[in-house]
Design a protein around this motif. Sequence first.
Motif, PDB file in Angstrom:
ATOM      1  N   ALA A 161       0.837  -1.204   0.000  1.00  0.00           N
ATOM      2  CA  ALA A 161       0.000   0.000   0.000  1.00  0.00           C
ATOM      3  C   ALA A 161       0.871   1.252   0.000  1.00  0.00           C
ATOM      4  CB  ALA A 161      -0.946  -0.009   1.192  1.00  0.00           C
ATOM      5  N   ASP A 162       1.930   1.242   0.798  1.00  0.00           N
ATOM      6  CA  ASP A 162       2.793   2.422   0.887  1.00  0.00           C
ATOM      7  C   ASP A 162       3.441   2.748  -0.450  1.00  0.00           C
ATOM      8  OD1 ASP A 162       2.224   2.681   3.576  1.00  0.00           O
ATOM      9  OD2 ASP A 162       4.020   1.617   4.239  1.00  0.00           O
ATOM     10  N   ILE A 163       3.976   1.743  -1.121  1.00  0.00           N
ATOM     11  CA  ILE A 163       4.637   1.997  -2.395  1.00  0.00           C
ATOM     12  C   ILE A 163       3.614   2.355  -3.475  1.00  0.00           C
ATOM     13  CG2 ILE A 163       4.688  -0.418  -3.165  1.00  0.00           C
ATOM     14  CD1 ILE A 163       7.392   2.265  -3.756  1.00  0.00           C
ATOM     15  N   ALA A 164       2.393   1.822  -3.375  1.00  0.00           N
ATOM     16  CA  ALA A 164       1.348   2.182  -4.333  1.00  0.00           C
ATOM     17  C   ALA A 164       0.986   3.661  -4.195  1.00  0.00           C
ATOM     18  CB  ALA A 164       0.112   1.306  -4.124  1.00  0.00           C
ATOM     19  N   PHE A 165       0.838   4.142  -2.959  1.00  0.00           N
ATOM     20  CA  PHE A 165       0.505   5.554  -2.747  1.00  0.00           C
ATOM     21  C   PHE A 165       1.661   6.451  -3.183  1.00  0.00           C
ATOM     22  CE2 PHE A 165      -3.089   3.982  -0.454  1.00  0.00           C
ATOM     23  CZ  PHE A 165      -4.013   5.019  -0.435  1.00  0.00           C
ATOM     24  N   LYS A 166       2.888   6.026  -2.926  1.00  0.00           N
ATOM     25  CA  LYS A 166       4.057   6.804  -3.354  1.00  0.00           C
ATOM     26  C   LYS A 166       4.107   6.899  -4.873  1.00  0.00           C
ATOM     27  CE  LYS A 166       9.137   6.842  -3.194  1.00  0.00           C
ATOM     28  NZ  LYS A 166      10.358   6.184  -2.634  1.00  0.00           N
ATOM     29  N   THR A 167       3.845   5.798  -5.546  1.00  0.00           N
ATOM     30  CA  THR A 167       3.872   5.775  -7.008  1.00  0.00           C
ATOM     31  C   THR A 167       2.763   6.641  -7.579  1.00  0.00           C
ATOM     32  OG1 THR A 167       4.767   3.530  -6.938  1.00  0.00           O
ATOM     33  CG2 THR A 167       3.834   4.270  -9.025  1.00  0.00           C
ATOM     34  N   PHE A 168       1.587   6.554  -6.986  1.00  0.00           N
ATOM     35  CA  PHE A 168       0.473   7.400  -7.421  1.00  0.00           C
ATOM     36  C   PHE A 168       0.861   8.874  -7.362  1.00  0.00           C
ATOM     37  CE2 PHE A 168      -3.018  10.082  -5.790  1.00  0.00           C
ATOM     38  CZ  PHE A 168      -3.783  10.155  -6.932  1.00  0.00           C
ATOM     39  N   GLU A 169       1.505   9.295  -6.280  1.00  0.00           N
ATOM     40  CA  GLU A 169       1.887  10.701  -6.128  1.00  0.00           C
ATOM     41  C   GLU A 169       2.920  11.107  -7.175  1.00  0.00           C
ATOM     42  OE1 GLU A 169       0.518  12.957  -4.392  1.00  0.00           O
ATOM     43  OE2 GLU A 169      -0.850  11.667  -3.254  1.00  0.00           O
ATOM     44  N   VAL A 170       3.850  10.213  -7.502  1.00  0.00           N
ATOM     45  CA  VAL A 170       4.848  10.518  -8.526  1.00  0.00           C
ATOM     46  C   VAL A 170       4.172  10.771  -9.872  1.00  0.00           C
ATOM     47  CG1 VAL A 170       6.770   9.583  -9.877  1.00  0.00           C
ATOM     48  CG2 VAL A 170       6.731   9.276  -7.393  1.00  0.00           C
ATOM     49  N   VAL A 171       3.257   9.883 -10.264  1.00  0.00           N
ATOM     50  CA  VAL A 171       2.576  10.030 -11.551  1.00  0.00           C
ATOM     51  C   VAL A 171       1.673  11.258 -11.532  1.00  0.00           C
ATOM     52  CG1 VAL A 171       1.089   8.932 -13.257  1.00  0.00           C
ATOM     53  CG2 VAL A 171       2.665   7.543 -11.912  1.00  0.00           C
ATOM     54  N   ARG A 172       1.014  11.474 -10.434  1.00  0.00           N
ATOM     55  CA  ARG A 172       0.084  12.607 -10.326  1.00  0.00           C
ATOM     56  C   ARG A 172       0.799  13.944 -10.545  1.00  0.00           C
ATOM     57  NH1 ARG A 172      -2.706  16.262 -11.101  1.00  0.00           N
ATOM     58  NH2 ARG A 172      -3.786  17.488  -9.532  1.00  0.00           N
ATOM     59  N   LYS A 173       2.036  14.064 -10.104  1.00  0.00           N
ATOM     60  CA  LYS A 173       2.776  15.314 -10.265  1.00  0.00           C
ATOM     61  C   LYS A 173       3.062  15.635 -11.723  1.00  0.00           C
ATOM     62  CE  LYS A 173       5.039  15.247  -5.730  1.00  0.00           C
ATOM     63  NZ  LYS A 173       6.332  15.053  -4.999  1.00  0.00           N
ATOM     64  N   ASN A 174       2.953  14.640 -12.594  1.00  0.00           N
ATOM     65  CA  ASN A 174       3.189  14.860 -14.026  1.00  0.00           C
ATOM     66  C   ASN A 174       1.940  15.333 -14.754  1.00  0.00           C
ATOM     67  OD1 ASN A 174       5.692  13.883 -13.411  1.00  0.00           O
ATOM     68  ND2 ASN A 174       5.505  11.983 -14.569  1.00  0.00           N
ATOM     69  N   GLN A 175       0.834  15.490 -14.050  1.00  0.00           N
ATOM     70  CA  GLN A 175      -0.439  15.853 -14.670  1.00  0.00           C
ATOM     71  C   GLN A 175      -0.669  17.359 -14.588  1.00  0.00           C
ATOM     72  OE1 GLN A 175      -3.947  14.096 -12.863  1.00  0.00           O
ATOM     73  NE2 GLN A 175      -5.048  14.070 -14.807  1.00  0.00           N
ATOM     74  N   GLY A 176      -1.007  17.951 -15.739  1.00  0.00           N
ATOM     75  CA  GLY A 176      -1.304  19.379 -15.784  1.00  0.00           C
ATOM     76  C   GLY A 176      -2.728  19.682 -15.366  1.00  0.00           C
TER      77      GLY A 176
END
Length: 370
Positions: A161-176
């Motif tokens: 769960a922790d790595i899934a949330f971390k990954t989500f945040e990384v991808v989300r930062k690439n969204q305009g």
Amino acid sequence: MPVSIESKVEVKIRALNTLSVKGLVPMFDHRSKLFCNRLLRTEQGFAREGLSPRYTLMTLMGLNRGEKFGLRNPFDSQAILNRLLKDRTWLDNIGDLGLLLWACAQLSPERYEEVYRDLNVAAAVDFYADGRAGHTMEMAWFLAGLANGALAGLKTIPGLADIAFKTFEVVRKNQGRNGIFGHLAASVGLTTTLRGRLGSFADQVYPIYAFSKFGSAFDHEEALKFAQDCADTICAVQGPLGQWWWHYDSRSGRVVGKYPVYSVHQDAMAPMALFALSESSGKDYVTWIFKGLPWIYGENELKFNLCDASANIVWRSIYLSKSKTYFQEGVRLLGFEPQSSVPAGLRVCFEDRPYHFGWELYAFAEYGFE
């Protein structure tokens, strides 16, 4: 009583499903137990080129979904997956790790935790170069692998769960702000900043899929909203012939590069992502999904039927020369639109790749087979 338009489409989809399975047969190398990188049309006939563990994983997932809806799989999917699990020397990036996790969740969930542990998934974002750079497509594959693991009942694996949330945040930062994803994380360098700002169609659909699965797996409503923001934008700019365009600007939300238009986007990747979002959010995207399908059957810029049933192939794309492609993208980046909506010099790319048929089956298997 006349046959409805939707019924006609469903008949074509069943035929396309069957064609996809047949089309995969010449793409498989029995000696290596891998699918090829691409199948080319040559003067001597079709020729396989290269081998691709990545495309093999994508194809296995499509075949596995087909089996759930009555497909008699001509391949031994478990043996192929076991080959990839036994020899992991091919695995050198976080994207392929995500695809391997995703495939295990779908085909062999009993092996998922073993793979997760042996490959030190919890440290993968910092270990792999594409993870550290925040590559959108590859990180979306990784998130999809984690989310599908959680949906397969493996959410309690320590750290998942922790790595899934971390990954989500990384991808989300690439969204305009318009919902469009750039290619990678922001950087101080001019070249990488521009490259990161622009996103391909793959940089849109894979996050839509991954956020949809992540939202369902972890009850994350905001992830579904972000997926919808992207889906709504690409649907709003879908071409008049149902084209899913190639390059987008994450700052403005505008289409920057229209060509190539790829068949795999029309009948596989866009449907896969939008169906996943519909399932997770309840919002119906079938209008846009079906709008994109006639393009491969000749309702395109060249009036050319890319679906060659006699050869069990769907030709890869309609494209421009690189110089014309770069010129048109440069003009659009400056805020102008080329005078001709259908540029001169469009050509058909006479090749295809196995992941095309894999994702087509993943998207449409539930429609059945001929």
